[in-house]
Design a protein around this motif. Structure first.
Motif, PDB file in Angstrom:
ATOM      1  N   PHE A 179       0.866  -1.208  -0.066  1.00 36.94           N
ATOM      2  CA  PHE A 179      -0.018  -0.039   0.073  1.00 36.94           C
ATOM      3  C   PHE A 179       1.023   1.354  -0.030  1.00 36.94           C
ATOM      4  O   PHE A 179       0.603   2.113  -0.627  1.00 36.94           O
ATOM      5  N   ARG A 189      -6.909   5.422   5.288  1.00 32.09           N
ATOM      6  CA  ARG A 189      -7.361   4.450   4.137  1.00 32.09           C
ATOM      7  C   ARG A 189      -6.842   3.126   3.997  1.00 32.09           C
ATOM      8  O   ARG A 189      -7.513   2.179   3.412  1.00 32.09           O
ATOM      9  N   TYR A 190      -5.616   3.041   4.528  1.00 31.98           N
ATOM     10  CA  TYR A 190      -5.026   1.602   4.750  1.00 31.98           C
ATOM     11  C   TYR A 190      -5.915   0.724   5.506  1.00 31.98           C
ATOM     12  O   TYR A 190      -6.010  -0.436   4.946  1.00 31.98           O
ATOM     13  N   ASP A 200      -9.127   0.942   6.034  1.00 31.59           N
ATOM     14  CA  ASP A 200     -10.211   0.749   5.495  1.00 31.59           C
ATOM     15  C   ASP A 200     -10.002  -0.266   4.366  1.00 31.59           C
ATOM     16  O   ASP A 200     -10.745  -1.376   4.072  1.00 31.59           O
ATOM     17  N   TRP A 201      -8.901  -0.453   3.684  1.00 26.29           N
ATOM     18  CA  TRP A 201      -8.707  -1.318   2.529  1.00 26.29           C
ATOM     19  C   TRP A 201      -8.469  -2.438   3.158  1.00 26.29           C
ATOM     20  O   TRP A 201      -8.912  -3.272   2.403  1.00 26.29           O
ATOM     21  N   ALA A 208     -10.550  -5.989   2.165  1.00 28.66           N
ATOM     22  CA  ALA A 208      -9.855  -6.743   1.373  1.00 28.66           C
ATOM     23  C   ALA A 208      -9.891  -8.267   2.036  1.00 28.66           C
ATOM     24  O   ALA A 208     -10.381  -9.216   1.452  1.00 28.66           O
ATOM     25  N   GLY A 227     -12.130  -3.254  -3.389  1.00 29.98           N
ATOM     26  CA  GLY A 227     -12.248  -1.879  -3.564  1.00 29.98           C
ATOM     27  C   GLY A 227     -12.636  -1.687  -5.195  1.00 29.98           C
ATOM     28  O   GLY A 227     -13.070  -2.566  -5.956  1.00 29.98           O
ATOM     29  N   ALA A 283      -5.666   1.393  -6.742  1.00 27.40           N
ATOM     30  CA  ALA A 283      -6.629   0.140  -6.409  1.00 27.40           C
ATOM     31  C   ALA A 283      -6.338  -0.908  -7.064  1.00 27.40           C
ATOM     32  O   ALA A 283      -6.317  -2.076  -6.554  1.00 27.40           O
ATOM     33  N   GLU A 289      -2.895  -2.251  -6.279  1.00 30.92           N
ATOM     34  CA  GLU A 289      -2.928  -3.240  -4.766  1.00 30.92           C
ATOM     35  C   GLU A 289      -3.693  -4.490  -4.616  1.00 30.92           C
ATOM     36  O   GLU A 289      -3.300  -5.148  -3.986  1.00 30.92           O
TER      37      GLU A 289
END
Length: 321
Positions: free
Chosen positions: A30, A70-71, A73-74, A78, A84, A286, A289
């Motif tokens: 990320f 943001r990390y 949430d991602w 995931a 995403g 996105a 990643e």
């Protein structure tokens, strides 16, 4: 503690370590995607976008939030199966990469199957008589193939079977909407280029395991007891070599998924590498990643599988762990 309980405890411990490794790797991935040059919002808006337009797009995409938020949430999404949405065309990342992922898994799966068969045959044949003529021939060929870059091997195969003989297509082009398996000829050269390298490397590992197993005290004792060579090999030597061989093939199963990129690019194969290159070109973090996380999961999963296979077939590795 019974053998089965000990194996289960070790598997749980290994699984925890694998998840921790994947979590650390995901953060590195990320962070690396964040520092890539370019801006997905600007790329999506085009060259005529004003700074105000770009700032508004950042807010819409959530790119103006702190990196750690943001990390979090991602990675949380995931691990629940949501990779995403693309920053460029707003489609779900899973939808974008599902087709290419299936084609890459097909390529890697066929290659893995052929690699296991060839590596076992070549490695055992070479390891049973180390230093002999057959060993020198097979080992020399394996070392040569491992030393040659994959794109060179792919180029030679294309030159011979496509340009000279004209029996196979130079690129893996499939009519739109048709499955890859409907055109198996498109798989032959990519599979051959991958298998020549992976089987050569794996056969060297199998040979080393067979040579080490042949020198084990119990194998030597079986030989001195007058057992037939076939029985010594089948009952004593090969079971001893099974643990290291299982580790080799488990590791290979994971790395093949991420190791197809060069061959896919050379043959224009419709796999993950095409989407990966497009994501880098369009600064679509996105998608980048999502693909990177899948490849990291394949490698970590392969290493975990290698450990579990080795412990399952070789009790010595359970007691030594």
């Amino acid at each position: 503690m019974t053998s089965a309980v000990r194996l289960a405890a070790l598997a749980v411990r290994r699984l925890g370590g694998a998840l921790a490794t994947l979590l650390v790797g995901s953060f590195v991935l990320f962070a690396a995607a964040e520092v890539l040059p370019g801006d997905a919002a600007a790329a999506a808006l085009g060259g005529s976008a004003t700074p105000a337009d770009v700032a508004r797009m950042h807010a819409e995409l959530g790119l103006d939030r702190p990196v750690l938020v943001r990390y979090g949430d991602w990675i949380g999404a995931a691990f629940s199966g949501d990779l995403g949405h693309s920053l460029v065309d707003r489609r779900p990342v899973a939808e974008i990469i599902s087709g290419p992922l299936a084609d890459t898994l097909l390529l890697a799966g066929v290659c893995a199957l052929l690699t296991v068969v060839l590596a076992l045959a070549v490695g055992i044949a070479a390891g049973l008589r180390p230093g002999g003529l057959l060993d020198r021939l097979l080992s020399g060929g394996a070392v040569t193939l491992v030393s040659v870059p994959q794109f060179v091997t792919a180029g030679i195969l294309t030159l011979v079977f496509s340009s000279w003989l004209g029996v196979l297509p130079a690129v893996s082009l499939v009519p739109f909407g048709e499955p890859l398996l409907a055109h198996p000829e498109a798989l032959v050269l990519p599979v051959a280029a991958l298998t020549l390298f992976s089987a050569s490397w794996a056969s060297r590992m199998v040979r080393a395991a067979v040579v080490d197993a042949a020198a084990a005290p119990h194998v030597e004792a079986a030989r001195l007891a007058g057992l037939s060579p076939a029985r010594v090999v089948l009952r004593h030597l090969l079971p001893t070599a099974a643990g290291p061989c299982a580790q080799v093939f488990g590791w290979l199963a994971g790395t093949l998924v991420g190791g197809t990129a060069v061959v896919e690019k050379v043959f224009n194969y419709p796999g993950l590498s095409r989407e990966l290159v497009a994501a880098v070109q369009h600064h679509d973090a996105a998608v980048l990643e999502g693909i990177g996380l899948l490849m990291a999961a394949a490698v970590v999963g392969g290493l975990l599988l290698a450990d579990l296979l080795a412990m399952a077939v070789d009790p010595r590795m359970r007691t030594a762990t």
